[in-house]
Design a protein around this motif. Structure first.
Motif, PDB file in Angstrom:
ATOM      1  N   ARG A 128       0.801  -1.248   0.000  1.00  0.00           N
ATOM      2  CA  ARG A 128       0.000   0.000   0.000  1.00  0.00           C
ATOM      3  C   ARG A 128       0.825   1.286   0.000  1.00  0.00           C
ATOM      4  NH1 ARG A 128      -1.840  -3.329   3.718  1.00  0.00           N
ATOM      5  NH2 ARG A 128      -0.809  -2.164   5.364  1.00  0.00           N
ATOM      6  N   ALA A 129       2.151   1.215  -0.162  1.00  0.00           N
ATOM      7  CA  ALA A 129       2.993   2.413   0.034  1.00  0.00           C
ATOM      8  C   ALA A 129       2.600   3.569  -0.874  1.00  0.00           C
ATOM      9  CB  ALA A 129       4.456   2.062  -0.169  1.00  0.00           C
ATOM     10  N   ALA A 130       2.153   3.272  -2.102  1.00  0.00           N
ATOM     11  CA  ALA A 130       1.840   4.368  -3.036  1.00  0.00           C
ATOM     12  C   ALA A 130       0.515   5.039  -2.696  1.00  0.00           C
ATOM     13  CB  ALA A 130       1.801   3.836  -4.464  1.00  0.00           C
ATOM     14  N   ASP A 131      -0.376   4.311  -2.056  1.00  0.00           N
ATOM     15  CA  ASP A 131      -1.725   4.839  -1.785  1.00  0.00           C
ATOM     16  C   ASP A 131      -1.890   5.354  -0.365  1.00  0.00           C
ATOM     17  OD1 ASP A 131      -2.485   3.882  -4.323  1.00  0.00           O
ATOM     18  OD2 ASP A 131      -2.679   1.876  -3.468  1.00  0.00           O
ATOM     19  N   ALA A 132      -1.037   4.880   0.524  1.00  0.00           N
ATOM     20  CA  ALA A 132      -1.250   5.170   1.948  1.00  0.00           C
ATOM     21  C   ALA A 132      -1.146   6.668   2.226  1.00  0.00           C
ATOM     22  CB  ALA A 132      -0.221   4.419   2.791  1.00  0.00           C
ATOM     23  N   ASP A 133      -2.043   7.157   3.089  1.00  0.00           N
ATOM     24  CA  ASP A 133      -1.981   8.566   3.492  1.00  0.00           C
ATOM     25  C   ASP A 133      -0.760   8.824   4.365  1.00  0.00           C
ATOM     26  OD1 ASP A 133      -4.700   9.630   2.519  1.00  0.00           O
ATOM     27  OD2 ASP A 133      -5.183   7.743   3.494  1.00  0.00           O
ATOM     28  N   PHE A 134      -0.372   7.796   5.120  1.00  0.00           N
ATOM     29  CA  PHE A 134       0.885   7.907   5.869  1.00  0.00           C
ATOM     30  C   PHE A 134       1.525   6.529   6.000  1.00  0.00           C
ATOM     31  CE2 PHE A 134      -2.364   7.101   9.049  1.00  0.00           C
ATOM     32  CZ  PHE A 134      -1.771   6.228   9.950  1.00  0.00           C
ATOM     33  N   THR A 135       2.857   6.552   6.085  1.00  0.00           N
ATOM     34  CA  THR A 135       3.605   5.307   6.276  1.00  0.00           C
ATOM     35  C   THR A 135       4.349   5.401   7.592  1.00  0.00           C
ATOM     36  OG1 THR A 135       3.889   4.966   3.905  1.00  0.00           O
ATOM     37  CG2 THR A 135       5.494   3.888   5.328  1.00  0.00           C
ATOM     38  N   ILE A 136       4.236   4.339   8.393  1.00  0.00           N
ATOM     39  CA  ILE A 136       5.058   4.270   9.606  1.00  0.00           C
ATOM     40  C   ILE A 136       6.408   3.720   9.157  1.00  0.00           C
ATOM     41  CG2 ILE A 136       5.327   3.237  11.884  1.00  0.00           C
ATOM     42  CD1 ILE A 136       2.272   2.990  12.048  1.00  0.00           C
ATOM     43  N   LEU A 137       7.412   4.574   9.210  1.00  0.00           N
ATOM     44  CA  LEU A 137       8.701   4.219   8.636  1.00  0.00           C
ATOM     45  C   LEU A 137       9.730   3.976   9.732  1.00  0.00           C
ATOM     46  CD1 LEU A 137       9.641   4.541   5.459  1.00  0.00           C
ATOM     47  CD2 LEU A 137      11.272   6.008   6.600  1.00  0.00           C
ATOM     48  N   MET A 138      10.361   2.819   9.673  1.00  0.00           N
ATOM     49  CA  MET A 138      11.354   2.464  10.683  1.00  0.00           C
ATOM     50  C   MET A 138      12.748   2.861  10.188  1.00  0.00           C
ATOM     51  SD  MET A 138       9.173   1.124  12.733  1.00  0.00           S
ATOM     52  CE  MET A 138      10.393   0.810  14.015  1.00  0.00           C
ATOM     53  N   MET A 193       6.911  -1.934  17.238  1.00  0.00           N
ATOM     54  CA  MET A 193       6.876  -2.591  15.925  1.00  0.00           C
ATOM     55  C   MET A 193       6.597  -4.089  16.104  1.00  0.00           C
ATOM     56  SD  MET A 193       9.965  -2.909  13.171  1.00  0.00           S
ATOM     57  CE  MET A 193      10.636  -4.458  13.773  1.00  0.00           C
ATOM     58  N   GLN A 194       7.189  -4.676  17.144  1.00  0.00           N
ATOM     59  CA  GLN A 194       6.944  -6.101  17.410  1.00  0.00           C
ATOM     60  C   GLN A 194       5.491  -6.323  17.838  1.00  0.00           C
ATOM     61  OE1 GLN A 194       8.724  -8.499  16.536  1.00  0.00           O
ATOM     62  NE2 GLN A 194      10.739  -7.616  16.239  1.00  0.00           N
ATOM     63  N   THR A 195       4.927  -5.363  18.597  1.00  0.00           N
ATOM     64  CA  THR A 195       3.505  -5.456  18.978  1.00  0.00           C
ATOM     65  C   THR A 195       2.660  -5.470  17.722  1.00  0.00           C
ATOM     66  OG1 THR A 195       3.952  -4.164  20.935  1.00  0.00           O
ATOM     67  CG2 THR A 195       1.647  -4.267  20.250  1.00  0.00           C
ATOM     68  N   ALA A 208      10.576   4.982  15.013  1.00  0.00           N
ATOM     69  CA  ALA A 208       9.472   4.959  14.033  1.00  0.00           C
ATOM     70  C   ALA A 208       9.054   6.400  13.731  1.00  0.00           C
ATOM     71  CB  ALA A 208       8.293   4.183  14.614  1.00  0.00           C
ATOM     72  N   PHE A 209       8.738   6.657  12.460  1.00  0.00           N
ATOM     73  CA  PHE A 209       8.336   7.994  12.037  1.00  0.00           C
ATOM     74  C   PHE A 209       7.042   7.927  11.231  1.00  0.00           C
ATOM     75  CE2 PHE A 209      12.874   7.915  12.626  1.00  0.00           C
ATOM     76  CZ  PHE A 209      13.104   9.086  13.327  1.00  0.00           C
ATOM     77  N   LEU A 210       6.258   8.982  11.353  1.00  0.00           N
ATOM     78  CA  LEU A 210       5.041   9.092  10.543  1.00  0.00           C
ATOM     79  C   LEU A 210       5.368   9.933   9.312  1.00  0.00           C
ATOM     80  CD1 LEU A 210       2.787   9.827  13.616  1.00  0.00           C
ATOM     81  CD2 LEU A 210       2.472   7.867  12.085  1.00  0.00           C
ATOM     82  N   VAL A 211       5.352   9.299   8.165  1.00  0.00           N
ATOM     83  CA  VAL A 211       5.710  10.020   6.937  1.00  0.00           C
ATOM     84  C   VAL A 211       4.464  10.126   6.055  1.00  0.00           C
ATOM     85  CG1 VAL A 211       7.261  10.105   4.951  1.00  0.00           C
ATOM     86  CG2 VAL A 211       8.040   9.068   7.081  1.00  0.00           C
ATOM     87  N   ASP A 212       4.073  11.365   5.780  1.00  0.00           N
ATOM     88  CA  ASP A 212       2.851  11.590   5.003  1.00  0.00           C
ATOM     89  C   ASP A 212       3.083  11.336   3.519  1.00  0.00           C
ATOM     90  OD1 ASP A 212       1.467  12.461   7.279  1.00  0.00           O
ATOM     91  OD2 ASP A 212       2.346  14.464   7.077  1.00  0.00           O
TER      92      ASP A 212
END
Ligand SMILES: Cc1cc2nc3c(=O)[nH]c(=O)nc-3n(C[C@H](O)[C@H](O)[C@H](O)COP(=O)(O)OP(=O)(O)OC[C@H]3O[C@@H](n4cnc5c(N)ncnc54)[C@H](O)[C@@H]3O)c2cc1C
Length: 388
Positions: free
Chosen positions: A166-176, A241-243, A191-195
């Motif tokens: 879903r990376a191209a469509d996602a409104d945000f990606t949780i990026l490690m 992330m493990q959770t 972890a970062f929230l990348v719009d």
């Protein structure tokens, strides 16, 4: 031990059974035909809109989301039944919001992030992705190379991610990303929230996977993220992330039970009807053994999954159980679906039955969120005490 589901758990499971039967299964023929024509596994926009409206009306959104952001706050025990039912169809629909990122957000968000990210996510207004895997680090995410470096109040991220759904469509990606080279998985991964549309978050290519699915490769090139979008504590991204991965794994176990149950139901319905050499297939011991083995293994896996969910709801450490059910359930369902395909003969090799899509989905499930061998290794390591 009491294995009876509560009245509420039964009601929610029955509701999802109805939704699957009345709304998802009738779409399967179209889903399969489009996938067979090379159009990928997807829903038509009008079908998605209708399913969203219907599932929202039925109260099936935000089942495990916190009540203060509009969710039902259901325990893991209730969700096992929900996911088992959802696993019975190849129509690709997820009840919003998808649980794993939800759980990661719930464990980490600040008040500002709760308003900006969690609440719209629970309301089904956004979709999300998770970026962990890299070309050189998949089964061993601690080996990731993507780096985030502080620059004033911001973070600047550089690196490469691959296989991101879903990376191209996602409104945000949780990026490690690595924020401390020395500590890495022991306090150095954040972890970062990348719009979507953030400069430097570059989707390089869409990768066709088996079963009509797609993943994406991403380059992070001086991707600047505001300081408040750090998710959780700096350097402590690995535990949430493990959770998140644990949530997906228990969900995958329940989906697997649902898929295997459907495959078994198909054999049970078909075998008495199909005659070879003057006798129905159901009277052949080979087929009877497949039926008995599948029924036994489905029963065992379902109980293991409920056991894991129950322990999780009690706040117990279930790392061992999660690894056990993740590998066992996906392998069990893969075998069961494969036997159903064998029982159906040439018909089982077509794209007119859901079996081949179920098999492709299970084939990928034996890899993502930790390949089978990794989970066996975890279980063995815990028993043998060989963890370094
Ligand atoms: C459909 C799909 C969707 C995905 N979506 C996402 C996503 O959204 N976000 C994301 O971050 N990632 C995603 N992934 C990536 C996925 O998590 C990784 O593919 C997975 O962790 C395995 O990593 P790898 O492919 O690099 O395999 P590798 O790490 O190269 O491992 C290859 C194989 O080696 C064996 N192996 C590895 N280590 C060991 C060991 N210690 N002992 C024994 N055997 C071992 C296993 O058989 C394994 O399958 C997705 C993958 C798929 C297939």
């Amino acid at each position: 031990m009491d294995f009876e589901l509560s009245t509420e758990d039964k009601m929610i499971k029955d509701l999802v059974t109805r939704f699957v039967r009345e709304d998802l299964l009738p779409l399967e023929a179209g889903v399969m035909a489009r996938e067979a024509e090379g159009e990928g596994l997807g829903l038509l926009p009008e079908d998605r809109a209708r399913l969203d409206a219907k599932s929202r009306d039925m109260g099936l959104w935000g089942l495990d989301a916190p009540s203060d952001v509009g969710g039902s706050d259901l325990p893991y025990m209730s969700l096992v039944g929900v996911n088992e039912e959802m696993g019975k169809t190849v129509t690709p629909y997820t009840l919003p919001p998808d649980s794993p990122n939800l759980r990661m957000l719930m464990a980490t968000v600040t008040e500002q992030q709760r308003v900006a990210y969690l609440a719209p996510y629970v309301a089904g207004q956004t979709i999300s992705a998770i970026g962990i895997s890299e070309p050189g680090a998949g089964a061993d995410p601690a080996g990731m190379l993507t780096k985030a470096v502080r620059d004033g109040d911001d973070w600047v991220i550089n690196g490469r991610k691959i296989w991101i759904s879903r990376a191209a469509d996602a409104d945000f990606t949780i990026l490690m990303a690595v924020t401390d080279q020395e500590k890495r998985a022991r306090g150095g991964i954040s972890a970062f929230l990348v719009d979507k549309g953030t400069p430097g978050f570059n989707v390089l290519r869409r990768i066709p996977m088996i079963g009509g699915a797609y993943t994406y490769e991403i380059a992070l090139e001086d991707c600047r993220v505001e300081g408040w979008k750090l998710l959780g504590t700096e350097g402590q991204g690995f535990a949430p992330m493990q959770t998140r991965l644990g949530t997906r794994r228990i969900q995958m176990a329940a989906w697997s039970v649902g898929m295997a149950q459907r495959a078994l139901d198909m054999i049970v319905e078909y075998a008495p009807q199909r005659k070879t050499f003057g006798m129905p297939l159901s009277e052949r011991q080979a087929i009877q053994f497949w039926v008995a083995e599948a029924a036994t293994k489905i029963h065992a896996t379902r109980l293991m999954t409920y056991d894991c969910a129950w322990k999780l709801d009690q706040g117990r450490d279930v790392r061992n159980e999660i690894s056990m059910i993740k590998w066992y359930a996906t392998e069990m369902a893969y075998e069961t679906v494969d036997r159903a395909m064998q029982a159906f003969g040439a018909m089982g090799m077509t794209k007119e039955l859901p079996l081949s899509l179920m098999q492709a989905k299970l084939r990928t499930m034996r890899i993502y969120d930790g390949p089978t061998e990794i989970h066996k290794w975890v279980v063995a390591r815990n028993l043998l005490g060989t963890r370094k």
